[in-house]
Design a protein around this motif. Structure first.
Motif, short mmCIF file in Angstrom:
data_model
loop_
_atom_site.label_atom_id
_atom_site.label_comp_id
_atom_site.label_asym_id
_atom_site.label_seq_id
_atom_site.Cartn_x
_atom_site.Cartn_y
_atom_site.Cartn_z
N THR A 1 -8.19 2.14 -12.28
CA THR A 1 -8.08 0.84 -11.63
C THR A 1 -7.27 0.88 -10.35
N LYS A 2 -6.32 1.82 -10.27
CA LYS A 2 -5.35 1.79 -9.17
C LYS A 2 -4.78 3.18 -8.94
N LEU A 3 -4.53 3.53 -7.68
CA LEU A 3 -3.92 4.83 -7.39
C LEU A 3 -2.54 4.89 -8.04
N PRO A 4 -2.19 6.02 -8.66
CA PRO A 4 -0.95 6.10 -9.45
C PRO A 4 0.31 6.32 -8.62
N ILE B 1 6.65 12.32 0.06
CA ILE B 1 6.99 12.39 -1.37
C ILE B 1 6.02 11.57 -2.22
N THR B 2 5.88 10.28 -1.90
CA THR B 2 5.11 9.36 -2.75
C THR B 2 3.63 9.69 -2.77
N VAL B 3 3.05 9.92 -1.58
CA VAL B 3 1.61 10.19 -1.52
C VAL B 3 1.24 11.51 -2.21
N GLY C 1 12.14 11.64 8.58
CA GLY C 1 10.84 11.76 7.94
C GLY C 1 10.38 10.46 7.30
N ASN C 2 9.18 10.49 6.76
CA ASN C 2 8.61 9.34 6.09
C ASN C 2 8.52 9.67 4.60
N ARG D 1 -5.02 5.46 5.99
CA ARG D 1 -5.08 6.78 6.63
C ARG D 1 -4.79 7.91 5.65
N TYR D 2 -3.89 7.66 4.70
CA TYR D 2 -3.56 8.70 3.72
C TYR D 2 -4.66 8.88 2.67
N GLY D 3 -5.58 7.92 2.58
CA GLY D 3 -6.59 7.95 1.54
C GLY D 3 -7.52 9.15 1.63
N LYS D 4 -7.90 9.54 2.86
CA LYS D 4 -8.84 10.65 3.02
C LYS D 4 -8.28 11.94 2.43
#
Length: 205
Positions: A120-123, A150-152, A144-145, A187-190
């Motif tokens: 249902t949703k990206l974890p 870290i999260t992605v 940094g981001n 943008r991070y999805g790809k």
């Protein structure tokens, strides 16, 4: 490097349907209640994965009100739920298993026990522990981001684990449906999408 025993494009389809909103929208929970029946296969082995217990509970109430029979993580022991799920499939019936992160790793449902996986949703995890908060603060202090570094990557690894529930043996096949459009809208999805095995893709626009 050992080659994979799976023929991913032939054995599984990754479907990103067009849905009305993203998980950041307040209407997302209701959208799941409305659209999930379109993607559940009543005669097959289904597993629906959520990122939060609260959302899973709300969606379960909504789906049960529509007359769907559900097996929900937390309402019985993991072993009891899986045994009931398997017995329903062995009896020639379908089964709908719902869970959170606890069912996205270390779960083995080969063959007909799982042919329809819905995420249902990206974890994405919320940094709640002192260690996670310190890591994020360290990255930010160095310019940094923390989300991208870290999260992605952490969510990407968990997504790979979740998708790994579908194909357990070389003869397995089925479908993965992901209802989070951020895989193509952000943008991070790809990068997250490309980190998955090379399933046959069906992306609705």
């Amino acid at each position: 490097k050992v080659p994979s025993p799976f023929d991913y494009p032939a054995q599984a389809t990754l479907h990103l349907p067009k849905v009305s909103c993203e998980p950041t929208d307040k209407a997302f929970t209701q959208m799941l209640i409305d659209c999930l029946p379109d993607f559940i296969e009543p005669a097959q082995g289904n597993l629906i994965l959520f990122s939060s217990y609260w959302q899973m509970g709300e969606v379960a109430k909504g789906l049960r009100a529509k007359g769907l029979s559900l097996l929900i993580q937390g309402e019985a022991s993991r072993e009891a739920l899986l045994n009931l799920h398997k017995s329903k499939i062995d009896g020639g019936n379908g089964s709908i298993l719902m869970g959170t992160q606890g069912l996205s790793e270390g779960l083995d449902l080969p063959g007909n026990y799982l042919t329809n996986l819905i995420i249902t949703k990206l974890p994405f995890a919320v940094p709640t522990s002192p260690v996670e908060e310190a890591q994020a603060e360290y990255v930010q202090k160095r310019g940094g981001n923390a989300f991208l570094s870290i999260t992605v990557p952490d969510a990407s690894k968990k997504l790979v684990q979740s998708c790994g529930r579908l194909l357990r043996k070389e003869q397995d096949s089925g479908r993965i449906v992901i209802l989070d459009r951020r895989l193509i809208s952000k943008r991070y999805g790809k990068a997250m999408l490309d980190s998955l095995p090379p399933f046959k893709r069906q992306i609705d626009y």
